[in-house]
Write a protein that holds these residues in place. Structure first.
Motif, PDB file in Angstrom:
ATOM      1  N   GLU A 203       0.548  -2.058  -5.813  1.00  0.00           N
ATOM      2  CA  GLU A 203      -0.758  -2.693  -5.982  1.00  0.00           C
ATOM      3  C   GLU A 203      -0.674  -3.845  -6.978  1.00  0.00           C
ATOM      4  N   TRP A 206       0.715  -6.775  -5.357  1.00  0.00           N
ATOM      5  CA  TRP A 206      -0.250  -7.451  -4.489  1.00  0.00           C
ATOM      6  C   TRP A 206      -0.953  -8.559  -5.263  1.00  0.00           C
ATOM      7  N   GLU A 288      -7.761  -3.827  -5.558  1.00  0.00           N
ATOM      8  CA  GLU A 288      -7.387  -5.243  -5.549  1.00  0.00           C
ATOM      9  C   GLU A 288      -7.828  -5.930  -6.833  1.00  0.00           C
TER      10      GLU A 288
END
Length: 368
Positions: A203, A206, A288
Motif C-alpha cells: 500500500e 502504491w 489510498e
C-alpha cells in the motif's frame, strides 16, 4: 443513517436493554486499580464507531495492550466503514466486523453476527466509547459478549450493561489518555504510546508510484492539504489560496489537495487561484489516503479524521482548530503543530511560522 435504520436501532434498543440490564455496575474513579493482576488470555475491544478520528485515537490503547500482553488473543469489534484500516494490524488477532446498514435492514444477518459473537468467550471485554459520549450499540454489544468482566466509562444509560464503569473525569484529558485509562484500571504504570496504523508495504508503494506518475521528484517537498471537515471545521477557501501561495513561493513546496465528494465543488471554486503545479485527488479510499500520507512531508488540515490518520502514518501535521477541543484532540509530539481559528480570523502568518518550525523535524520518506 436513514430513517429506517434509526427506527430499527431504536426498536432493538427498547426490546433488548431491559432484558440485558441484569448485573449491577460497580462505579470506580480514576486512580482505582484492581488489587491483583488478572490473567487475560482473550480480550475483546468494542469500538464500532463511524468516525475515523475516534478509531485512530484509540490505537495507543491497542499498542499498550499488546505490549503488556504479548501472548494474549486480542479481538476488535468495529464497523465495516473503516475496517480496512485494521486488516493488517499486527496488534489485533481477529476483526469482528459489523455491517450495520445490512444488519438493520436484514435482521437475520444481525442475528447471525450476534450468534458468532456469543460463540466466543472472553476474559475481558472493553467497551471503548469516549468518556464524554454514550454509544448504546457499544454497551449493548459488550453486554452480549460472553465474559465475566466488562469495563467501560460510566454513563447514565449504560447502567447494568457493564460490571465495572470508570467515572469520567470532571476535566477531560487528551482523547488517547481516556482510552488508556480503561487499561490503567489493571496496569497503573502504562505509558502513552504514539498513534499508529499498520500499512502493508504494497500500500505504501502504491502512494510512491502515484506521486511519481504525477510528476513528483525525490527532491520535491510534498505537502498534502485537506479543506474538509464538518461545518465550521472546514478551512475557508479564500484564505487557503493565500496559504498555498506562501507554501509554494517561500518554502518551495509542491501541493497535493485531497478531498471527498462533499468538498469537490468547494475546492473547484479556487482551483484556478492555486499554484499551477498543484495536484488534486478526489475520492481516495482510506488505505489510498494513508499510502499518500506516508509519502509526503507535511499534512495541513482542520481537526478531521484524515488529520489523525496522518499522525498515525508518521507524517508531520499542521492543524487548524476552531470548534473542536484542542486540548482533547490536538496531535502531540515535536512533529505536530496547531493553531486556533476564531470567527472572522484566519491565522495565516502564524501558520507560516509553524511551517518553518516543522520543516527541520518533518520526515519525508522519499520513496520515489
Amino acid at each position: 443513517m436513514s430513517a429506517l435504520e434509526r427506527f430499527g436501532k431504536g426498536v432493538l434498543g427498547v426490546i433488548l436493554a431491559p432484558i440485558l440490564k441484569t448485573s449491577p455496575t460497580n462505579v470506580v474513579r480514576e486512580g482505582f486499580s484492581f488489587p491483583l493482576e488478572r490473567r487475560f488470555g482473550r480480550i475483546l475491544i468494542v469500538k464500532q464507531d463511524d468516525r475515523l478520528g475516534n478509531l485512530i485515537l484509540m490505537t495507543p490503547m491497542l499498542t499498550a495492550l499488546r505490549q503488556r500482553l504479548p501472548r494474549a488473543e486480542i479481538h476488535l469489534l468495529i464497523s465495516d466503514l473503516y475496517a480496512s484500516v485494521f486488516r493488517a494490524d499486527s496488534r489485533v488477532d481477529r476483526l469482528l466486523i459489523m455491517e450495520k446498514r445490512r444488519q438493520i435492514r436484514n435482521p437475520l444477518v444481525l442475528l447471525s453476527f450476534l450468534e458468532k459473537l456469543r460463540a466466543e468467550a472472553y476474559d475481558l471485554v472493553i467497551e471503548a466509547s469516549d468518556a464524554n459520549n454514550f454509544s448504546f450499540n457499544n454497551s449493548l454489544l459488550a453486554r452480549l459478549a460472553r465474559t465475566e468482566l466488562r469495563v467501560g466509562y460510566n454513563k447514565r444509560k449504560n447502567q447494568g450493561l457493564l460490571n465495572v464503569a470508570l467515572q469520567p473525569p470532571e476535566r477531560p484529558g487528551h482523547a488517547t489518555e481516556m482510552y488508556l485509562n480503561l487499561l490503567r484500571l489493571f496496569w497503573a504504570d502504562l505509558a502513552t504510546p504514539e498513534m499508529r496504523v499498520d500499512i502493508p508495504p504494497e500500500e505504501i508503494e502504491w502512494g510512491t508510484s502515484l506521486l511519481s506518475s504525477l510528476g513528483f521528484q525525490v527532491s520535491d517537498r510534498k505537502v498534502a492539504i485537506h479543506l474538509g471537515g464538518r461545518g465550521k471545521k472546514r478551512l475557508p477557501a479564500a484564505e487557503v489560496v493565500g496559504l498555498s501561495a506562501k507554501l509554494s513561493r517561500e518554502f518551495g513546496m509542491r501541493l497535493v489537495f485531497v478531498s471527498g465528494p462533499s468538498e469537490e465543488e468547494y475546492l473547484f471554486q479556487i482551483r484556478g487561484s492555486l499554484p499551477s503545479d498543484s495536484v488534486f485527488l478526489n475520492g481516495l479510499s482510506i488505505l489510498e489516503l494513508a499510502s499518500l500520507l506516508a509519502n509526503v512531508e507535511l499534512f495541513i488540515s482542520a481537526d478531521t479524521g484524515p488529520l489523525h490518520l496522518a499522525v498515525a502514518c508518521g507524517c508531520s501535521t499542521l492543524s487548524v482548530f476552531k470548534s473542536s477541543d484542542l486540548d482533547k484532540f490536538a496531535p502531540r509530539g515535536e512533529k505536530h503543530r496547531q493553531v486556533r481559528r476564531f470567527d472572522g480570523d484566519f491565522p495565516l502568518e502564524e501558520l507560516i511560522e509553524k511551517v518553518g518550525e516543522l520543516l527541520p523535524v518533518a520526515t519525508q520518506i522519499n520513496r520515489i
